[in-house]
Enzyme design. Structure first.
Site, short mmCIF file in Angstrom:
data_model
loop_
_atom_site.label_atom_id
_atom_site.label_comp_id
_atom_site.label_asym_id
_atom_site.label_seq_id
_atom_site.Cartn_x
_atom_site.Cartn_y
_atom_site.Cartn_z
N ASN A 1 0.83 -1.21 0.00
CA ASN A 1 0.00 0.00 0.00
C ASN A 1 0.86 1.26 0.00
O ASN A 1 0.55 2.24 -0.69
CB ASN A 1 -0.92 0.01 1.22
CG ASN A 1 -2.22 -0.73 0.97
OD1 ASN A 1 -2.68 -0.83 -0.16
ND2 ASN A 1 -2.81 -1.26 2.03
N HIS B 1 -3.30 2.97 -2.11
CA HIS B 1 -4.42 2.18 -1.59
C HIS B 1 -5.36 1.71 -2.70
O HIS B 1 -6.01 0.66 -2.55
CB HIS B 1 -5.19 3.01 -0.56
CG HIS B 1 -4.44 3.15 0.74
ND1 HIS B 1 -4.42 2.17 1.70
CD2 HIS B 1 -3.66 4.16 1.22
CE1 HIS B 1 -3.68 2.55 2.73
NE2 HIS B 1 -3.20 3.77 2.45
N ASP C 1 -6.47 -2.07 -2.96
CA ASP C 1 -7.84 -2.57 -3.05
C ASP C 1 -8.00 -3.53 -4.23
O ASP C 1 -8.67 -4.56 -4.13
CB ASP C 1 -8.83 -1.40 -3.21
CG ASP C 1 -8.97 -0.58 -1.93
OD1 ASP C 1 -8.49 -1.05 -0.88
OD2 ASP C 1 -9.56 0.51 -2.00
N GLU D 1 -5.99 -7.48 5.28
CA GLU D 1 -5.46 -8.31 4.20
C GLU D 1 -5.53 -9.80 4.54
O GLU D 1 -4.85 -10.62 3.92
CB GLU D 1 -4.01 -7.93 3.89
CG GLU D 1 -3.00 -8.24 4.99
CD GLU D 1 -2.85 -7.14 6.02
OE1 GLU D 1 -1.80 -7.09 6.67
OE2 GLU D 1 -3.77 -6.32 6.16
#
Length: 306
Positions: free
Chosen positions: A181, A186, A190, A217
């Protein structure tokens, strides 16, 4: 021609009433008929209709008895019931609502009123099912969420206890995901979560196998009726499927994003052991992380009956 796939169960001991209501609704919904209370219960359990139209005055088992039985059974308790009855007094109407009916239509009825109320309650039933589904789905990955996992684990553990069959549980974590990330953003994180979720789900070949997003995660697999050897085959396919995604992740010391997996298998009749099974699988995941990641660690010990 019926275009609505929803199902209505019509219950009445008078054939003429069954025909009138059936003819009235069959162009809009799938219609199932029952001419007694006993038949109504059997067909409700078999077909799980979206709505029941239920007469009250019937021999042996009346409509009030039927709805009480339906509401007491988990498989039929949420099916909406409309009473369609010649009993027009307020006391019977109130009793019907007290027992869980969603509506009450008096005979003789107007066709347009019946169709309008059936349409309304079918729409409400559809919305309720949608809300229930959304409540159990992780919006990012489109697989089950932690709430659904908790229900699934308890259900499968109960079956494991009853049948004394193996139950395998697997905890999964994306390696170095914080670094992923931080480096790629981000939005990319995702997308990676979604791709990993679909890769895991794609390795589950049986309808009873289950994957959920546990949080962040982390993912979890529930594999009913699956011993350690069988489960390890599934888990290795999952690890390989994520490797095959080739999601770039150079900060991890390798080239691509990987996962670590920890599993445990249990059988027995300990009512608390499903929590212990989760703890054991989580401990194995920790060991997989300690052993260098991108690997599977499986607990050797099997939980036995106490």
């Amino acid at each position: 021609m019926t275009i609505n796939h929803q199902t209505v169960l019509i219950v009445d001991d008078e054939k003429s009433n069954l025909k009138i209501l059936s003819d009235l609704l069959r162009d809009d919904v799938r219609v199932i008929l029952a001419k007694s209370g006993e038949q109504a219960i059997a067909k409700a359990e078999q077909y799980r209709p979206d709505l029941v139209l239920l007469d009250i005055v019937m021999p042996k088992m009346n409509g009030f008895d039927v709805i009480q039985h339906l509401k007491q059974q988990a498989s039929t308790s949420t099916i909406p019931v409309i009473f369609v009855s010649a009993l027009g007094d307020t006391d019977n109407e109130v009793r019907g609502f007290d027992l869980g009916a969603c509506d009450y239509i008096q005979k003789p009825f107007q066709s347009s009123l019946v169709r309008a109320r059936v349409k309304l309650h079918l729409q409400l039933a559809k919305q309720r099912l949608l809300l229930e589904k959304l409540a159990n789905i992780d919006p990012l990955t489109a697989i089950a969420n932690r709430r659904k996992f908790s229900d699934k684990l308890q259900l499968e553990w109960a079956r494991c206890q009853h049948d004394d069959r193996p139950l395998s549980l697997v905890m999964i974590d994306i390696d170095y995901f914080k670094q992923f990330n931080d480096r790629y953003g981000h939005a990319a994180g995702d997308e990676a979560l979604s791709k990993v979720a679909q890769a895991l789900e794609g390795q589950l070949e049986r309808g009873t196998d289950f994957v959920a997003r546990y949080g962040g995660e982390e993912f979890v697999l529930v594999l009913p009726d699956t011993d350690q050897n069988e489960a390890q085959e599934v888990v290795e396919r999952c690890r390989a499927a994520v490797d095959a995604l080739k999601i770039r992740h150079e900060t991890a010391g390798g080239e691509f994003l990987t996962i670590s997996l920890g599993g445990a298998t249990c059988s027995g009749r300990d009512g608390e052991a499903h929590e212990q099974l989760l703890q054991r699988a989580d401990a194995m995941l920790y060991q997989a992380k300690q052993q260098g990641r991108d690997c599977v660690v499986w607990e050797e010990e099997v939980c036995q009956q106490r």
